[in-house]
Scaffold this motif. Structure first.
Motif, PDB file in Angstrom:
ATOM      1  N   SER A  21       0.904  -1.078  -0.089  1.00 58.43           N
ATOM      2  CA  SER A  21       0.124  -0.022   0.117  1.00 58.43           C
ATOM      3  C   SER A  21       0.898   1.258  -0.068  1.00 58.43           C
ATOM      4  N   ILE A  22       1.682   1.284   1.030  1.00 59.06           N
ATOM      5  CA  ILE A  22       2.423   2.694   1.251  1.00 59.06           C
ATOM      6  C   ILE A  22       3.464   2.790  -0.100  1.00 59.06           C
ATOM      7  N   THR A  23       3.978   1.696  -0.598  1.00 58.64           N
ATOM      8  CA  THR A  23       5.048   1.954  -1.699  1.00 58.64           C
ATOM      9  C   THR A  23       4.324   2.282  -3.131  1.00 58.64           C
ATOM     10  N   VAL A  24       3.264   1.313  -3.292  1.00 59.78           N
ATOM     11  CA  VAL A  24       2.670   1.758  -4.572  1.00 59.78           C
ATOM     12  C   VAL A  24       1.968   2.878  -4.582  1.00 59.78           C
ATOM     13  N   ALA A  25       1.074   3.440  -3.582  1.00 57.99           N
ATOM     14  CA  ALA A  25       0.643   4.694  -3.497  1.00 57.99           C
ATOM     15  C   ALA A  25       1.601   5.695  -3.656  1.00 57.99           C
ATOM     16  N   ASN A  26       2.642   5.687  -2.884  1.00 55.94           N
ATOM     17  CA  ASN A  26       3.553   6.678  -3.123  1.00 55.94           C
ATOM     18  C   ASN A  26       4.243   6.911  -4.497  1.00 55.94           C
ATOM     19  N   ILE A  27       4.410   5.674  -5.172  1.00 60.32           N
ATOM     20  CA  ILE A  27       4.928   5.851  -6.596  1.00 60.32           C
ATOM     21  C   ILE A  27       4.050   6.435  -7.552  1.00 60.32           C
ATOM     22  N   PHE A  28       2.697   6.350  -7.350  1.00 62.31           N
ATOM     23  CA  PHE A  28       1.416   6.771  -8.198  1.00 62.31           C
ATOM     24  C   PHE A  28       1.358   8.208  -7.866  1.00 62.31           C
ATOM     25  N   ALA A  29       1.596   8.433  -6.517  1.00 65.94           N
ATOM     26  CA  ALA A  29       1.330   9.895  -6.204  1.00 65.94           C
ATOM     27  C   ALA A  29       2.285  11.016  -6.827  1.00 65.94           C
ATOM     28  N   VAL A  30       3.311  10.420  -6.974  1.00 69.39           N
ATOM     29  CA  VAL A  30       4.601  11.440  -7.625  1.00 69.39           C
ATOM     30  C   VAL A  30       3.974  11.662  -9.009  1.00 69.39           C
ATOM     31  N   ARG A  31       3.391  10.872  -9.704  1.00 66.19           N
ATOM     32  CA  ARG A  31       3.203  11.358 -11.147  1.00 66.19           C
ATOM     33  C   ARG A  31       1.817  12.005 -11.420  1.00 66.19           C
ATOM     34  N   GLN A  32       0.882  12.340 -10.210  1.00 67.89           N
ATOM     35  CA  GLN A  32      -0.331  13.069 -10.390  1.00 67.89           C
ATOM     36  C   GLN A  32      -0.358  14.565 -10.628  1.00 67.89           C
ATOM     37  N   ASN A  33      -1.196  14.991 -11.362  1.00 69.90           N
ATOM     38  CA  ASN A  33      -1.352  16.496 -11.580  1.00 69.90           C
ATOM     39  C   ASN A  33      -2.730  16.981 -11.131  1.00 69.90           C
ATOM     40  N   ASN A  34      -3.766  16.511 -11.007  1.00 71.47           N
ATOM     41  CA  ASN A  34      -5.033  16.678 -10.539  1.00 71.47           C
ATOM     42  C   ASN A  34      -4.812  16.462  -8.997  1.00 71.47           C
ATOM     43  N   ILE A  35      -5.275  17.542  -8.254  1.00 71.02           N
ATOM     44  CA  ILE A  35      -4.584  17.339  -6.719  1.00 71.02           C
ATOM     45  C   ILE A  35      -5.675  16.542  -5.910  1.00 71.02           C
ATOM     46  N   LYS A  36      -6.875  16.366  -6.643  1.00 72.63           N
ATOM     47  CA  LYS A  36      -7.667  15.410  -5.833  1.00 72.63           C
ATOM     48  C   LYS A  36      -7.075  13.800  -6.040  1.00 72.63           C
ATOM     49  N   ARG A  37      -6.825  13.413  -7.327  1.00 73.76           N
ATOM     50  CA  ARG A  37      -6.112  12.353  -7.469  1.00 73.76           C
ATOM     51  C   ARG A  37      -5.083  12.123  -6.575  1.00 73.76           C
ATOM     52  N   PHE A  38      -4.149  13.041  -6.402  1.00 78.86           N
ATOM     53  CA  PHE A  38      -3.010  13.145  -5.757  1.00 78.86           C
ATOM     54  C   PHE A  38      -3.193  12.928  -4.315  1.00 78.86           C
ATOM     55  N   MET A  39      -4.185  13.548  -3.913  1.00 76.99           N
ATOM     56  CA  MET A  39      -4.676  13.333  -2.354  1.00 76.99           C
ATOM     57  C   MET A  39      -5.411  11.808  -2.213  1.00 76.99           C
ATOM     58  N   ALA A  40      -5.753  11.324  -3.337  1.00 79.71           N
ATOM     59  CA  ALA A  40      -6.231   9.906  -3.374  1.00 79.71           C
ATOM     60  C   ALA A  40      -5.126   9.043  -2.991  1.00 79.71           C
ATOM     61  N   PHE A  41      -4.082   9.247  -3.850  1.00 80.53           N
ATOM     62  CA  PHE A  41      -2.830   8.163  -3.443  1.00 80.53           C
ATOM     63  C   PHE A  41      -2.264   8.783  -2.216  1.00 80.53           C
ATOM     64  N   SER A  42      -2.145  10.012  -1.786  1.00 79.55           N
ATOM     65  CA  SER A  42      -1.581  10.163  -0.462  1.00 79.55           C
ATOM     66  C   SER A  42      -2.571   9.569   0.581  1.00 79.55           C
ATOM     67  N   ALA A  43      -3.787   9.447   0.213  1.00 81.15           N
ATOM     68  CA  ALA A  43      -4.653   8.876   1.508  1.00 81.15           C
ATOM     69  C   ALA A  43      -4.535   7.426   1.511  1.00 81.15           C
ATOM     70  N   ILE A  44      -4.225   6.655   0.186  1.00 79.99           N
ATOM     71  CA  ILE A  44      -3.832   5.177   0.383  1.00 79.99           C
ATOM     72  C   ILE A  44      -2.709   4.869   1.242  1.00 79.99           C
ATOM     73  N   SER A  45      -1.612   5.803   0.807  1.00 82.33           N
ATOM     74  CA  SER A  45      -0.166   5.459   1.496  1.00 82.33           C
ATOM     75  C   SER A  45      -0.419   5.824   3.076  1.00 82.33           C
ATOM     76  N   GLN A  46      -1.250   6.888   3.378  1.00 83.68           N
ATOM     77  CA  GLN A  46      -1.351   7.336   5.106  1.00 83.68           C
ATOM     78  C   GLN A  46      -2.473   6.124   5.445  1.00 83.68           C
ATOM     79  N   ALA A  47      -3.180   5.284   4.760  1.00 83.24           N
ATOM     80  CA  ALA A  47      -3.981   4.370   5.072  1.00 83.24           C
ATOM     81  C   ALA A  47      -2.926   3.188   5.524  1.00 83.24           C
ATOM     82  N   GLY A  48      -1.904   2.999   4.891  1.00 80.80           N
ATOM     83  CA  GLY A  48      -1.122   1.902   5.121  1.00 80.80           C
ATOM     84  C   GLY A  48      -0.148   2.086   6.384  1.00 80.80           C
TER      85      GLY A  48
END
Lengths: 507, 483
Positions: free
Chosen positions: B285-312
């Motif tokens: 969870s933490i690793t995959v979400a972090n890697i995906f978050a790096v590439r986001q441009n929409n801030i809500k999608r970005f926060m979605a991946f950040s939220a996945i990693s925080q859930a980890g």
């Protein structure tokens, strides 16, 4: 609350008042009053500490105080100082004071982050609780990102990100190491002194545990101390940072690394230090020589000084790992001396850059005739850097190499001799550079019109030169103070020093 | 039947009372579609009512475990505390929702928003205090079905509808998995009461192990852990920003806490097995979400991946099921909540004022809106775990709990990941402070409600760490398999 907490409280008040005041004058007033108060406090602390010691107080840490903070987790707010922290606090006081004057024209937000950085530094040196120490360590790191990213020059975004990520990566190692120490010692106290002396519920950390966590702690702090091969953040970071931030960073922040290695890694994990020091000795020894050789080929003044810092800070870690009393004293002296001279160097380079808009050695010539005051400061910084007797660098390096040579075996001797060569190389790059930019003939007509230092710049330079010369001419009170405080750590080492490192293939 | 046992459910009943009052207020106060002046009564009373109810819950907190309906309902003091934490989050969501609710197209739907939100909250209450898998499942469904309606709140917006479709489908799918797991448990245990189940659980029974896997998968969807996270980014992006904020902390936090409770209560004999499962789920969870978050441009999608990693990180507190882990988890939830809602409040106000949602739109934000960017920076630093903000303390404590439970290398991987997360949080800081833009978000002033919400978040971010009382308060109620 005892008066050590003022070191954190004053920056906190400065932050609040910076937030409230308006206008350049108000900001300057707050900064000057605050940084002078910090300097005065650190000077007062030095005298009070010496008086206390002279009166026969031999406790390891003076002015200790402890308040329970997170009771279920055994975290407390604990402060205390020994000779080493006093020296470091004095250094921080001087650098923050002079840094304020060097960044005279900066805006409010800059000073907010600058003060936060100072708070982290001062807090780090007064803490004797591992959690607190780690917290202040990280507080000191993060303002760097914005200070370099917003107010820096050159590849500032890249450098700021690189610096922040590498240092934060190191702190990840460090945090794991701290957990290892805490739970290895029984999970009852974060207090450094308790863990070292097995009091307050702490037990002896098993040898196997020590060997796991020592590399984590040492690398964690070592990265901030520019340990080879994790030093690469340092040249980029220093080159891009605004002047006062370079000063504070090279002058004080990198000392957090050396101090932490000594205070946490060596002090709390002495068995592992004895066993594994050879690996890090090779790395730091390489760093010392590599830094000096790299400095020879730089054309940017800041890069040159940054690589020279890598070499000199590598010397600090190198000396600590020699595990002798003299070398450790030398390491602390080197931290102090390097902090002052590199701050002076960065300050003068920044002032020259501010005027000439270039830091390229190839484009600067004959500055001595144009801006004599700055040039003299520059020359003194250079001479201190190469270890001229009478200035601080000589005292420190001499002590280090004498101490390092006390290790009688071939392995340590060879490394010591190799590291000594860096002094010669330092003379090469310093003298070449000083000769070129100060004494050549100026060909650039724009440079002929440069104006010399303003009063606030002069003040900063004079204070720094006075400190450097002071240490160089009268080092004994300082080295005595440090020496007395090194001995508890050395006692830990001597308890295990009879065992020869089994993992070292060179013994 | 002894009716006094209803009093043991005072948390749920008081929330229900709030719902009823709001429903009546909606009925009588709110303007019809013809009225020119929209009533602001609802937003004015919703927040104070919820605060009063929070205080009521905390004051009337039972000293010990209470039950109702023959152990169907089972509540410990810690559960009330978690409910109060969720309430505070909901209050902040309501505060930030106000500006969005006052838009013309939403004015007639105000009542629905508050009621649906509170119903999901009620579902979470029941879920948290369940003592029986049936109760747990009803609570879970009560929490997810109104949530779908919330995600689809701007129903004419196609993205919102798509997000809702994705949400309901995955929610149903995960409920299906969960139900299958529960049926396996019923088949092998003959009971679904939490208190009776641990005695008949056996780590060598593969049917029960399959039930464990299905349970963790089902609840993993709700917490949006990798590999059950595929709905998260689309739903977060499509849902209205306030709802995204709610989804990212409140429902996630409730599910994580319930998972902790059920794992330690029901699956206690299988602690080795679920430790192993969680170990890998957290790492991924933490690793995959972090890697995906790096590439986001929409801030809500970005926060979605950040939220996945925080859930980890949040679930890291469940490793080993220690009491220290529970405290760390609830504390982490609290700190994460204020910081994340602070970020969402700013995203929301920016969206309402300028319609911009890309990270690159935030270039030069500091020059035009220094105060908002400062608060955003505080919240992002807290999310990244930078002292002296609360996020540092919560991360430190959750790692400490993980280390104590005997997983140093898991902690190490999580620690390395904090560096990656720092990188992408700094990307936003960099956009706001360092980058320059020709068309920055214009200077605007936020409404009073948002300001209050942001002030709450900022206070939380700055003081929730330094003031140790909060952690100690949580710690005094926590329970687990080990101290």
């Amino acid at each position: 609350m005892n008066f050590l907490s003022l070191f954190v409280l004053i920056p906190l008040l400065m932050l609040l008042s910076l937030w409230l005041v308006k206008g350049t004058k108000g900001i300057r007033a707050v900064m000057v009053v605050g940084s002078s108060a910090l300097l005065a406090l650190s000077i007062y602390l030095t005298f009070a500490f010496l008086a206390e010691r002279a009166a026969g107080n031999t406790a390891e840490m003076l002015y200790t105080a402890s308040f329970t903070w997170f009771e279920p987790l055994h975290i407390s707010y604990s402060v205390g100082v020994d000779g080493i922290s006093v020296a470091m606090l004095l250094l921080s006081g001087v650098i923050v004071f002079t840094g304020t004057f060097v960044s005279w024209d900066m805006c409010k937000e800059y000073f907010l982050w600058f003060t936060l950085l100072s708070m982290g530094v001062f807090g780090f040196f007064i803490s004797i609780d591992l959690f607190m120490m780690f917290m202040f360590y990280e507080i000191a790191l993060i303002p760097m990102y914005l200070l370099i990213g917003v107010w820096g020059s050159g590849h500032k975004e890249y450098s700021a990100m690189k610096l922040t990520l590498m240092l934060m990566g190191a702190s990840a190692f460090l945090m794991l190491g701290i957990f290892g120490i805490f739970y290895g010692a029984g999970g009852q106290t974060f207090n450094l002194l308790d863990i070292a002396s097995h009091t307050g519920g702490a037990t002896l950390i098993e040898f196997s545990q020590q060997c796991i966590w020592f590399p984590f702690v040492f690398v964690g702090f070592g990265v901030l101390g520019a340990m080879f091969p994790f030093h690469t953040w340092s040249p980029d970071g220093h080159a891009s940072a605004p002047t006062a931030v370079s000063m504070l960073h090279a002058g004080v922040l990198m000392k957090l690394g050396g101090y932490g290695c000594f205070r946490v890694a060596i002090y709390l994990l002495p068995d592992a230090a004895n066993e594994l020091s050879w690996i890090f000795l090779i790395l730091t020894g390489t760093g010392v020589v590599y830094g000096a050789l790299s400095a020879c080929v730089q054309t940017d003044l800041k890069y040159l000084n940054a690589y020279s810092s890598v070499s000199h800070c590598g010397m600090v870690l190198f000396a600590i790992l020699m595990l002798t009393s003299t070398a450790s004293t030398g390491a602390i002296l080197q931290m102090l001396s390097h902090g002052l001279m590199t701050a002076l160097f960065f300050a003068v380079i920044g002032m020259i850059y501010h005027r000439a808009h270039t830091r390229d050695i190839r484009e600067l010539n004959g500055l001595m005739r144009i801006i004599p005051f700055l040039s003299v400061g520059f020359a003194i910084a250079g001479l201190a850097n190469l270890g001229l007797p009478g200035l601080s660098g000589f005292v420190a390096e001499m002590t280090i190499f004498v101490g390092a040579f006390q290790n009688a075996d071939l392995f340590h001797r060879v490394l010591t001799i190799a590291a000594c060569t860096s002094i010669v190389v330092a003379a090469v790059y310093i003298l070449r550079m000083v000769g070129k930019i100060l004494y050549g003939t100026n060909v650039n007509p724009d440079h002929a019109k440069l104006h010399d230092a303003h009063w606030e710049e002069r003040l900063a330079i004079i204070v720094l030169i006075a400190c450097i010369a002071g240490i160089g001419l009268a080092p004994s009170w300082l080295s005595n103070m440090i020496d007395a405080s090194v001995s508890p750590v050395m006692e830990q080492i001597q308890a295990v020093a009879s065992t020869v490192s089994k993992s070292n293939p060179f013994l | 039947m002894d009716y006094s046992q209803f009093l043991n459910m005072s948390d749920e009943l008081s929330l229900l009372a709030v719902v009823v009052i709001l429903f009546m207020a909606d009925l009588f106060c709110c303007g019809s579609e013809n009225s020119t002046k929209p009533s602001k009564a609802l937003s004015l009373i919703a927040v104070p009512l919820l605060l009063v109810q929070t205080v009521y819950m905390l004051v009337n907190m039972p000293a010990d475990c209470v039950t109702a309906f023959g152990d169907m309902y089972l509540s410990a003091p810690m559960m009330t505390v978690v409910k109060a934490v969720l309430n505070i989050g909901t209050v902040i969501v309501f505060l930030m929702a106000n500006v969005w609710m006052n838009r013309e197209e939403n004015q007639v739907k105000q009542g629905e928003f508050y009621l649906l939100t509170l119903f999901t909250l009620l579902g979470m209450y029941f879920m948290i205090s369940s003592g029986h898998f049936l109760m747990f499942f009803i609570g879970l469904e009560l929490a997810s079905i109104p949530m779908t309606a919330l995600v689809a709140f701007t129903k004419k917006n196609q993205e919102s509808a798509e997000a809702a479709a994705k949400y309901i489908l995955t929610a149903l799918f995960s409920s299906g998995l969960l139900l299958y797991g529960i049926s396996l448990l019923y088949g092998t245990c003959g009971t679904l009461y939490f208190n009776d189940m641990a005695a008949v659980m056996d780590a060598s029974n593969w049917v029960q192990l399959a039930a464990l896997v299905l349970f963790i998968s089902g609840i993993g969807f709700k917490i949006s852990l990798v590999p059950f996270h595929l709905w998260t980014a689309d739903t977060y992006e499509g849902a209205p920003t306030t709802v995204t904020g709610y989804l990212s902390v409140i429902s996630k936090g409730a599910a994580a806490f319930v998972m902790f409770v059920i794992l330690t209560k029901v699956f206690e004999p299988m602690v080795e097995n679920w430790n192993l499962l969680l170990f890998w789920i957290i790492i991924v969870s933490i690793t995959v979400a972090n890697i995906f978050a790096v590439r986001q441009n929409n801030i809500k999608r970005f926060m979605a991946f950040s939220a996945i990693s925080q859930a980890g990180y949040l679930v890291l507190g469940a490793m080993g099921g220690t009491a220290q882990g529970m405290t760390a988890m609830v504390y982490y939830l609290f700190v994460y909540m204020v910081a994340n809602l602070g970020v969402f409040a700013i995203i929301n106000i920016v969206e309402q004022r300028s319609g911009k949602l890309n990270i690159s739109d935030y270039d030069g934000f500091y020059a035009t809106n220094p105060k908002l960017s400062f608060i955003m920076t505080l919240c992002l630093f807290s999310l990244a775990g930078i002292p002296p903000f609360a996020g540092f303390f919560s991360k430190f404590f959750i790692f400490m709990a993980g280390f104590k439970a005997g997983f140093p290398w898991l902690v190490f991987i999580a620690l390395v990941n904090t560096v990656i997360s720092l990188y992408y949080y700094l990307l936003i800081v960099k956009a706001m402070y360092i980058k320059k833009s020709d068309t920055p978000i214009a200077r605007f002033s936020s409404d009073g409600y948002t300001q209050i919400g942001l002030a709450l978040c900022a206070i939380g971010v700055v003081f929730a760490g330094i003031l140790s009382q909060i952690y100690q308060y949580f710690d005094s109620f926590s329970f687990g398999l080990m101290p």
